[in-house]
Design a protein around this motif. Sequence first.
Motif, PDB file in Angstrom:
ATOM      1  N   GLY A 101     -10.266  -0.843  -9.340  1.00 38.08           N
ATOM      2  CA  GLY A 101      -9.147  -0.869  -8.410  1.00 38.08           C
ATOM      3  C   GLY A 101      -8.406  -2.187  -8.412  1.00 38.08           C
ATOM      4  O   GLY A 101      -8.907  -3.209  -8.875  1.00 38.08           O
TER       5      GLY A 101
ATOM      6  N   PHE B 105      -4.628   2.011 -11.183  1.00 38.68           N
ATOM      7  CA  PHE B 105      -5.937   2.404 -10.656  1.00 38.68           C
ATOM      8  C   PHE B 105      -6.956   2.460 -11.784  1.00 38.68           C
ATOM      9  O   PHE B 105      -6.613   2.407 -12.954  1.00 38.68           O
TER      10      PHE B 105
ATOM     11  N   ILE C 137       0.482   5.463   0.459  1.00 37.89           N
ATOM     12  CA  ILE C 137      -0.315   6.656   0.743  1.00 37.89           C
ATOM     13  C   ILE C 137       0.387   7.808   0.027  1.00 37.89           C
ATOM     14  O   ILE C 137       1.529   8.148   0.343  1.00 37.89           O
ATOM     15  N   TYR C 138      -0.303   8.374  -0.960  1.00 38.79           N
ATOM     16  CA  TYR C 138       0.282   9.441  -1.770  1.00 38.79           C
ATOM     17  C   TYR C 138      -0.786  10.481  -2.062  1.00 38.79           C
ATOM     18  O   TYR C 138      -1.866  10.147  -2.554  1.00 38.79           O
ATOM     19  N   GLU C 139      -0.481  11.734  -1.736  1.00 37.71           N
ATOM     20  CA  GLU C 139      -1.423  12.848  -1.940  1.00 37.71           C
ATOM     21  C   GLU C 139      -2.802  12.511  -1.383  1.00 37.71           C
ATOM     22  O   GLU C 139      -3.818  12.639  -2.060  1.00 37.71           O
ATOM     23  N   ASP C 140      -2.821  12.032  -0.154  1.00 38.76           N
ATOM     24  CA  ASP C 140      -4.053  11.682   0.580  1.00 38.76           C
ATOM     25  C   ASP C 140      -4.865  10.566  -0.063  1.00 38.76           C
ATOM     26  O   ASP C 140      -6.045  10.413   0.214  1.00 38.76           O
ATOM     27  N   GLN C 141      -4.248   9.783  -0.935  1.00 37.98           N
ATOM     28  CA  GLN C 141      -4.914   8.644  -1.551  1.00 37.98           C
ATOM     29  C   GLN C 141      -4.217   7.356  -1.118  1.00 37.98           C
ATOM     30  O   GLN C 141      -2.996   7.308  -1.007  1.00 37.98           O
ATOM     31  N   LYS C 142      -5.002   6.332  -0.917  1.00 41.95           N
ATOM     32  CA  LYS C 142      -4.486   5.010  -0.605  1.00 41.95           C
ATOM     33  C   LYS C 142      -4.442   4.223  -1.914  1.00 41.95           C
ATOM     34  O   LYS C 142      -5.468   3.933  -2.510  1.00 41.95           O
ATOM     35  N   LEU C 143      -3.230   3.914  -2.376  1.00 44.53           N
ATOM     36  CA  LEU C 143      -3.037   3.259  -3.666  1.00 44.53           C
ATOM     37  C   LEU C 143      -2.413   1.881  -3.490  1.00 44.53           C
ATOM     38  O   LEU C 143      -1.701   1.631  -2.511  1.00 44.53           O
TER      39      LEU C 143
ATOM     40  N   THR D 234       0.841  -1.194   0.000  1.00 41.78           N
ATOM     41  CA  THR D 234       0.000   0.000   0.000  1.00 41.78           C
ATOM     42  C   THR D 234       0.875   1.243   0.000  1.00 41.78           C
ATOM     43  O   THR D 234       1.891   1.290   0.682  1.00 41.78           O
TER      44      THR D 234
ATOM     45  N   CYS E  84       1.656   2.223  -9.550  1.00 44.00           N
ATOM     46  CA  CYS E  84       0.395   2.160  -8.808  1.00 44.00           C
ATOM     47  C   CYS E  84      -0.759   2.171  -9.811  1.00 44.00           C
ATOM     48  O   CYS E  84      -1.113   3.224 -10.351  1.00 44.00           O
TER      49      CYS E  84
END
Length: 162
Positions: free
Chosen positions: A145, A99, A10-16, A8, A97
């Motif tokens: 996802g 998506f 966490i990048y720019e408030d996103q969970k990727l 996982t 990542c």
Amino acid sequence: MTAQISETLIYEDQKLSMCSQPLDYWLCTAGKDIDFQSTSTACWRGYTGTWKVINDRLYLASLSGTGRNGSKLRMKDLFPDHSKGVFAHWFSGEVRCPFGKMLDYVHMGYGSTFEKDLYLTFKKGMLVAKRVITNGVGKEGDPEGYGVAAFTTFPVDKSGSQ
């Protein structure tokens, strides 16, 4: 090889979902006797990690894995002075990542294709570039996802049988 469970990010408030393994280089070069054991065909590396990008720096924030004797391994076992996170200064390379909707499922590694891929390039743990690649547009009803789909895994018991 079975499709693998992602780590996982966490990048720019996103969970990727991360289809990269930045810890591998450290594990190969750290000079420590750390040997993870796979307990599932969906995670041959034997661990999962949560990573964060903070101020353009890559950090390993948490880690959970199984040692060769079946013991649980955590951050403090690898990084005793950094149990709440460690700057990934050892990592230079690209993190993928995926998506969006799944376009093509591949039952191997991180081979499935999604609508988009975010690529983050790091040099000694510092974010130096990012790009997004569009791979196509999914159809109505396609799964959204990253997820390991269409397979069954069986945990391995201590005797090595399933």
